[in-house]
Write a protein that holds these residues in place. Structure first.
Motif, PDB file in Angstrom:
ATOM      1  N   PRO A   1      -4.916   7.294  -8.176  1.00  0.00           N
ATOM      2  CA  PRO A   1      -5.630   6.061  -7.832  1.00  0.00           C
ATOM      3  C   PRO A   1      -6.433   5.506  -9.005  1.00  0.00           C
ATOM      4  CG  PRO A   1      -5.953   7.717  -6.131  1.00  0.00           C
ATOM      5  CD  PRO A   1      -5.302   8.413  -7.303  1.00  0.00           C
ATOM      6  N   ASN A   2      -6.886   6.389  -9.871  1.00  0.00           N
ATOM      7  CA  ASN A   2      -7.625   5.933 -11.045  1.00  0.00           C
ATOM      8  C   ASN A   2      -6.686   5.258 -12.042  1.00  0.00           C
ATOM      9  OD1 ASN A   2      -9.859   5.929 -13.046  1.00  0.00           O
ATOM     10  ND2 ASN A   2      -8.581   7.434 -14.064  1.00  0.00           N
TER      11      ASN A   2
ATOM     12  N   VAL B   1      -2.555   5.744   8.161  1.00  0.00           N
ATOM     13  CA  VAL B   1      -3.375   4.986   9.108  1.00  0.00           C
ATOM     14  C   VAL B   1      -3.577   5.789  10.388  1.00  0.00           C
ATOM     15  CG1 VAL B   1      -3.442   2.907  10.549  1.00  0.00           C
ATOM     16  CG2 VAL B   1      -2.718   2.757   8.148  1.00  0.00           C
TER      17      VAL B   1
ATOM     18  N   PHE C   1      -5.695  13.065  -3.768  1.00  0.00           N
ATOM     19  CA  PHE C   1      -5.306  11.962  -4.641  1.00  0.00           C
ATOM     20  C   PHE C   1      -5.001  12.384  -6.070  1.00  0.00           C
ATOM     21  CE2 PHE C   1      -8.108   9.399  -1.650  1.00  0.00           C
ATOM     22  CZ  PHE C   1      -7.035   8.857  -0.970  1.00  0.00           C
TER      23      PHE C   1
ATOM     24  N   LEU D   1     -11.869   5.481   6.149  1.00  0.00           N
ATOM     25  CA  LEU D   1     -10.845   4.834   5.331  1.00  0.00           C
ATOM     26  C   LEU D   1      -9.543   5.602   5.459  1.00  0.00           C
ATOM     27  CD1 LEU D   1     -12.614   4.318   1.886  1.00  0.00           C
ATOM     28  CD2 LEU D   1     -11.880   2.528   3.456  1.00  0.00           C
ATOM     29  N   ALA D   2      -8.435   4.903   5.592  1.00  0.00           N
ATOM     30  CA  ALA D   2      -7.135   5.559   5.526  1.00  0.00           C
ATOM     31  C   ALA D   2      -6.920   6.049   4.093  1.00  0.00           C
ATOM     32  CB  ALA D   2      -6.043   4.584   5.923  1.00  0.00           C
TER      33      ALA D   2
ATOM     34  N   THR E   1      -9.020   0.284   8.779  1.00  0.00           N
ATOM     35  CA  THR E   1      -9.179   1.463   7.904  1.00  0.00           C
ATOM     36  C   THR E   1      -8.447   1.263   6.584  1.00  0.00           C
ATOM     37  OG1 THR E   1      -7.274   2.623   8.836  1.00  0.00           O
ATOM     38  CG2 THR E   1      -9.433   3.101   9.810  1.00  0.00           C
TER      39      THR E   1
ATOM     40  N   ARG F   1     -10.721  -1.615   1.922  1.00  0.00           N
ATOM     41  CA  ARG F   1     -11.565  -0.804   1.058  1.00  0.00           C
ATOM     42  C   ARG F   1     -12.941  -1.424   0.891  1.00  0.00           C
ATOM     43  NH1 ARG F   1      -8.741  -0.738  -4.823  1.00  0.00           N
ATOM     44  NH2 ARG F   1      -6.964  -1.982  -4.267  1.00  0.00           N
TER      45      ARG F   1
ATOM     46  N   VAL G   1      -5.275   5.944   1.321  1.00  0.00           N
ATOM     47  CA  VAL G   1      -4.278   5.169   0.570  1.00  0.00           C
ATOM     48  C   VAL G   1      -4.288   5.638  -0.884  1.00  0.00           C
ATOM     49  CG1 VAL G   1      -3.678   2.854  -0.269  1.00  0.00           C
ATOM     50  CG2 VAL G   1      -4.486   3.176   2.079  1.00  0.00           C
ATOM     51  N   MET G   2      -3.113   5.955  -1.416  1.00  0.00           N
ATOM     52  CA  MET G   2      -3.037   6.408  -2.804  1.00  0.00           C
ATOM     53  C   MET G   2      -3.232   5.226  -3.756  1.00  0.00           C
ATOM     54  SD  MET G   2      -2.475   9.018  -4.909  1.00  0.00           S
ATOM     55  CE  MET G   2      -1.460  10.369  -4.306  1.00  0.00           C
ATOM     56  N   ILE G   3      -2.369   4.227  -3.638  1.00  0.00           N
ATOM     57  CA  ILE G   3      -2.500   3.011  -4.446  1.00  0.00           C
ATOM     58  C   ILE G   3      -2.497   1.824  -3.474  1.00  0.00           C
ATOM     59  CG2 ILE G   3      -1.558   1.691  -6.386  1.00  0.00           C
ATOM     60  CD1 ILE G   3      -1.614   4.357  -7.490  1.00  0.00           C
ATOM     61  N   TYR G   4      -3.482   0.963  -3.599  1.00  0.00           N
ATOM     62  CA  TYR G   4      -3.537  -0.209  -2.730  1.00  0.00           C
ATOM     63  C   TYR G   4      -2.546  -1.270  -3.203  1.00  0.00           C
ATOM     64  CZ  TYR G   4      -7.586   1.499  -0.198  1.00  0.00           C
ATOM     65  OH  TYR G   4      -8.424   2.229   0.606  1.00  0.00           O
TER      66      TYR G   4
ATOM     67  N   LEU H   1       1.655   2.798   7.304  1.00  0.00           N
ATOM     68  CA  LEU H   1       1.588   4.103   6.650  1.00  0.00           C
ATOM     69  C   LEU H   1       1.172   5.187   7.644  1.00  0.00           C
ATOM     70  CD1 LEU H   1      -0.364   3.207   3.346  1.00  0.00           C
ATOM     71  CD2 LEU H   1       2.108   3.498   3.623  1.00  0.00           C
TER      72      LEU H   1
ATOM     73  N   SER I   1      -4.872   1.741 -10.915  1.00  0.00           N
ATOM     74  CA  SER I   1      -5.734   0.646 -10.474  1.00  0.00           C
ATOM     75  C   SER I   1      -6.053  -0.218 -11.679  1.00  0.00           C
ATOM     76  CB  SER I   1      -7.026   1.182  -9.843  1.00  0.00           C
ATOM     77  OG  SER I   1      -7.853   1.771 -10.817  1.00  0.00           O
TER      78      SER I   1
ATOM     79  N   TYR J   1     -18.126   4.770 -11.025  1.00  0.00           N
ATOM     80  CA  TYR J   1     -17.479   5.387  -9.865  1.00  0.00           C
ATOM     81  C   TYR J   1     -18.438   5.947  -8.814  1.00  0.00           C
ATOM     82  CZ  TYR J   1     -12.418   5.360 -10.735  1.00  0.00           C
ATOM     83  OH  TYR J   1     -11.107   4.991 -10.845  1.00  0.00           O
TER      84      TYR J   1
ATOM     85  N   ASN K   1       0.849  -1.188   0.000  1.00  0.00           N
ATOM     86  CA  ASN K   1       0.000   0.000   0.000  1.00  0.00           C
ATOM     87  C   ASN K   1       0.884   1.237   0.000  1.00  0.00           C
ATOM     88  OD1 ASN K   1      -2.567  -1.378   0.398  1.00  0.00           O
ATOM     89  ND2 ASN K   1      -1.832  -1.806   2.476  1.00  0.00           N
TER      90      ASN K   1
ATOM     91  N   ARG L   1     -11.685  -0.068  -8.560  1.00  0.00           N
ATOM     92  CA  ARG L   1     -10.626  -0.108  -7.549  1.00  0.00           C
ATOM     93  C   ARG L   1      -9.967   1.244  -7.362  1.00  0.00           C
ATOM     94  NH1 ARG L   1      -9.718  -5.577  -6.542  1.00  0.00           N
ATOM     95  NH2 ARG L   1      -7.574  -5.283  -5.884  1.00  0.00           N
ATOM     96  N   GLY L   2     -10.238   2.179  -8.252  1.00  0.00           N
ATOM     97  CA  GLY L   2      -9.739   3.544  -8.061  1.00  0.00           C
ATOM     98  C   GLY L   2     -10.662   4.386  -7.199  1.00  0.00           C
TER      99      GLY L   2
ATOM    100  N   ARG M   1     -12.339   6.025  -4.036  1.00  0.00           N
ATOM    101  CA  ARG M   1     -11.816   6.337  -2.712  1.00  0.00           C
ATOM    102  C   ARG M   1     -12.865   6.912  -1.770  1.00  0.00           C
ATOM    103  NH1 ARG M   1      -8.656   3.538  -4.556  1.00  0.00           N
ATOM    104  NH2 ARG M   1      -6.379   3.711  -4.752  1.00  0.00           N
TER     105      ARG M   1
ATOM    106  N   ASP N   1      -2.766  -4.382  -3.437  1.00  0.00           N
ATOM    107  CA  ASP N   1      -3.239  -5.451  -4.325  1.00  0.00           C
ATOM    108  C   ASP N   1      -3.397  -4.964  -5.768  1.00  0.00           C
ATOM    109  OD1 ASP N   1      -5.405  -3.900  -3.694  1.00  0.00           O
ATOM    110  OD2 ASP N   1      -6.668  -5.527  -2.972  1.00  0.00           O
ATOM    111  N   ASP N   2      -3.240  -3.675  -6.002  1.00  0.00           N
ATOM    112  CA  ASP N   2      -3.214  -3.173  -7.377  1.00  0.00           C
ATOM    113  C   ASP N   2      -1.788  -2.981  -7.895  1.00  0.00           C
ATOM    114  OD1 ASP N   2      -5.857  -2.953  -8.363  1.00  0.00           O
ATOM    115  OD2 ASP N   2      -6.223  -1.266  -7.033  1.00  0.00           O
TER     116      ASP N   2
END
Lengths: 547, 547
Positions: free
Chosen positions: A373-374, A432, A369, A442-443, B402, B405, A445-448, A429, A377, B340, A357, B380-381, B383, A450-451
């Motif tokens: 993130p878009n 968190v 962001f 939700l924290a 947190t 997702r 997160v820029m990029i998760y 991070l 992903s 989205y 993450n 997945r993008g 947020r 798992d992506d």
């Protein structure tokens, strides 16, 4: 009011109230505040156009100057919260609720206002996600936008910085909202029509051009040899191996280094025409040498970039331009292109945890962001194959079948240590802790993890696709985390096993000679070099000129 | 040619060639074929506007009539391949390569042409994915579009069926392509400007309106009690439990049943205002009773629907309309909204396998994807949190944090058996055999199992989020697959365990009395009822009128 026509009646009432201050579509600048006070109502959702580049800055200042007794508790729904005036809205109580994407320089001010209870945060979005909500549950009542020119019918020419304008206007004008544009000039005939005048209610000519931030300009002089090493590894170990032709680069020096190595190092590897031909990208000045060397077939742009306009007008085969000859950018379309039509996103980040993450949050700053993130992903709705995408998808499973879908390559490129020798790899991070402090669900997160498919550091490349299970994944990340605590916590046996299996690759595994890493490899080593490559067409902003 | 300006020079050459046949922007209909022969070149990428609704049918017929000696090997890049003329292009050798999204009635003809080698298939896309490629690697050289009206400057009014037009025109016009529009009328003043005239090169007035297919009209008379039962389970077991307010419905009778049960069954459950308030949806006539009953706050539309235009004009508080009073639809924006900004997609399918993969492919037919894979996938993008999205995400893990997702709810609703008692649940999708036969790299899966969260049949709801591992997932699917072979292959002990844990829920578990299931629950039981609900504003197409 009629039960089914309340919005249009409300709109008419607002336009009627404006008639006392503005009898026509063209409104004098000194009447702007009065106009806003006439057409905006407390609690309205307002979009003050402004992203990471262009800003409706005059209208922002006007809105920040309205009487908070008359206009208060606005819900701001806009891409960027980056101007002092944007923050002032909340400090003065004119606005209360916020849904946004990007804050840039105001990240600390937003964090303070949140903590102080002056901002009630809806959510932090990626751009396209916020645009999507404009059509579902965050439709603006009023849009305050910026254009280069208007004609007397209110048609707008947004020029190279079209960016968010068409999307904002469509959401607002077609839901009975009010659209007000600040323009640099009112003219008889526009070079082209970017926004039809019947969607625009009021036009205000302002005696200074709307502000544009040169956010995507990176000075090649500041690129380090470490960044060049990482860039070489990325080109040889990822671009070439997957045959990545369609891609997006984030902001940052490592990706700028990649752009500048294509016509040199990339050429020596015989990769011209085989990688990096089609781009969803802002017009990075550091892409000029690759364009001039014939590497780049096509670029679609989110926005423009200060100083690049003449260059792009002279390269219409590469860029999207209007019949008037200037760039047509469009953030929504380019984000869509990045999501669904690109095989790779590569970007820098500030922190990566043991699961991969990543976040650009640092203590006391909410950076937002933007688009990462878009772009960063996996588009699970994608159905068209490409060699890069299929190879990535097949690496993630043991026995691929025709039911095995592909994967977007999502690459994080970062040095193991950042400014002041703070480690970029961490157990947890900072995002968190921030989520806990600010009671976020939700924290940020820029990029998760798992992506993410690959992490590139000066120590090597970790291919997370090939990892089987979270244990291997953690060791792969530790294995490129250098001398950070995370890196030193690696299991040396596991790391060597991962290296043997090609999951971790060192520069020497890629045949990269550390002694050959040099700034001499950069196709341009200064902003002046870039201007020279462009034949003088690129006109860098003064802050980047030192010759 | 100049090295950087070839596209614009090429465009000028084409416009010059057209000048012999068309000296002005307005071209006579009998000159259309000559115009196409003048401006189109062999190998061009051509977009013939047409999706699942509107069609540039006149231009399609003109293109199918050009001389294949002059124009051949075109690369067709368009949403829909649905008209006979579209197929003719390939049969005659005018076109060779195809990238598309949706075929509808031509699914069998495409399969035949593929097998016969007359179509070289690029890929089958979802709409938004193909649009994305328009800006990266599938930019049209020529776009042939449809509008309701043009003025003498070439400004276009697309009216309620705006749909794909702005996106196609932007990709083509801003990359030096040629845009030709067929229009129903040329007028002095347009009701509104949907497409600025400076993006349009030629306008052709045609003596019949462009064709529109009423694809989203479902006759309530054809809704069965089994579908009503599934709809009740979905409302009570999914909509209510997750508090789904923002959503998209696919086409089909089960979702039509849900729309018609909101003001009746939904009302008795006290759900008004708590579910189904904000929609990304085509204007389904079956939504009229819910709108009239005050359930629906806002709907953004991909396209229009035949007969619904007056109704939507009279309900501007609900629909996006222009200042002229008519609907503004936009497929790209609505797809983006669905991806989205919606928390749920629910749609029907034809086949589901043991992993939950689904497909609408049946032997010998390539139906295409349309919008479902985009709407029916997890963004997945994304947020921004919402209660529905967070609850879905948290169900999928044992210990949410947190960093956990959320998840898009992706619901497949289908009866266990389809037409002619063919089982809808299968061990292996027909799409897998088709991929082998036609040498596709990917089987044409509509929605992948790992994106599906719930499957609803007349036997119950399977919540796949709560399943831990593929074994449980398979048993959950078998557990709602009824008397199909897949259903009879269930492990009865495992199924009862899943039921005890709430992973499988039967109607009785949801407190739904099978004896209460009745067509009397439908707010409208015929097309005539829908027209009555609308106060006569909905004007059903003649094929749906039987009173």
């Amino acid at each position: 009011m009629n039960g089914w026509n309340r919005q249009k009646q409300d709109r008419d009432a607002r336009l009627g109230a404006a008639a006392t201050s503005a009898s026509r579509k063209i409104v004098a600048a000194d009447q702007a505040k009065a106009l806003l006070e006439a057409v905006i109502r407390p609690g309205d959702r307002v979009c003050l156009e402004g992203d990471n580049q262009k800003q409706a800055d005059f209208l922002a200042e006007c809105l920040a100057a309205v009487d908070p007794q008359r206009i208060h508790d606005l819900h701001i729904v806009q891409s960027g919260l980056v101007l002092q005036a944007h923050i002032d809205l909340f400090e003065k109580g004119i606005a209360r609720k916020l849904d946004f994407s990007y804050s840039g320089p105001q990240g600390a001010a937003i964090a303070r206002a949140l903590t102080g209870g002056r901002i009630e945060l809806g959510a932090i979005h990626t751009y396209i996600e916020l645009f999507a909500r404009y059509f579902v549950d965050l439709t603006p009542h009023v849009a305050l936008i910026a254009a280069v020119e208007a004609d007397h019918a209110g048609n707008l020419y947004t020029g190279p910085n079209t960016e968010d304008t068409p999307t904002i206007v469509e959401a607002t004008a077609f839901k009975s909202g009010i659209v007000i544009a600040q323009v640099n000039r009112i003219v008889d005939t526009l070079p082209r029509v970017d926004i039809p005048g019947d969607r625009v209610d009021f036009v205000i000519q302002v005696d200074r051009p709307f502000y544009v931030e040169p956010l995507f300009t990176r000075d090649p002089a500041a690129i380090t040899e470490t960044q060049i090493l990482m860039a070489m590894m990325a080109i040889k170990g990822i671009y070439a191996e997957y045959g990545v032709t369609r891609l997006n680069h984030g902001i940052g020096f490592p990706t700028a280094a990649i752009e500048l190595l294509l016509p040199t190092y990339g050429e020596t590897l015989g990769l011209k025409g085989r990688i990096a031909t089609h781009w969803a990208l802002n017009p990075h000045p550091t892409l000029i040498p690759a364009i001039e060397s014939g590497w780049v077939q096509q670029v679609h742009c989110f926005g423009s970039e200060v100083g690049m306009d003449n260059y792009m007008s002279a390269r219409p085969d590469v860029f999207f331009t209007g019949h008037d000859g200037t760039l047509r950018s469009n953030r929504l379309l380019c984000q869509t292109a990045g999501l669904y039509a690109c095989d790779m996103f590569i970007g820098s980040t500030l922190q990566v945890d043991l699961m991969g993450n990543s976040s650009t949050v640092t203590t006391g700053r909410i950076a937002g962001f933007g688009g990462a993130p878009n772009m960063g992903s996996d588009a699970r709705g994608r159905r068209h194959p490409s060699p890069a995408w299929l190879k990535a998808g097949r690496e993630a499973v043991d026995e691929p079948t025709t039911l095995t879908r592909g994967r977007k390559l999502v690459v994080q490129i970062l040095e193991t240590f950042g400014d002041k020798m703070t480690p970029n790899f961490v157990e947890t991070l900072d995002a968190v802790a921030m989520a806990k402090d600010l009671h976020f669900e939700l924290a940020p997160v820029m990029i998760y993890g798992d992506d993410v498919t690959h992490i590139v550091t000066e120590e090597g490349i970790a291919n997370l696709l090939l990892c089987r299970g979270p244990g291997e994944r953690e060791q792969a990340i530790r294995g490129v985390a250098g001398y950070t605590e995370v890196g030193r916590g690696r299991d040396p046996v596991a790391a060597e096993d991962l290296r043997r299996r090609g999951i971790i690759r060192r520069p020497e595994d890629l045949g990269i000679d550390l002694l050959a890493v040099s700034r001499q490899l950069l196709a341009a080593r200064s902003i002046e070099d870039l201007a020279r490559w462009s034949g003088g067409l690129y006109r860098p902003p003064s802050r980047f000129r030192n010759w």
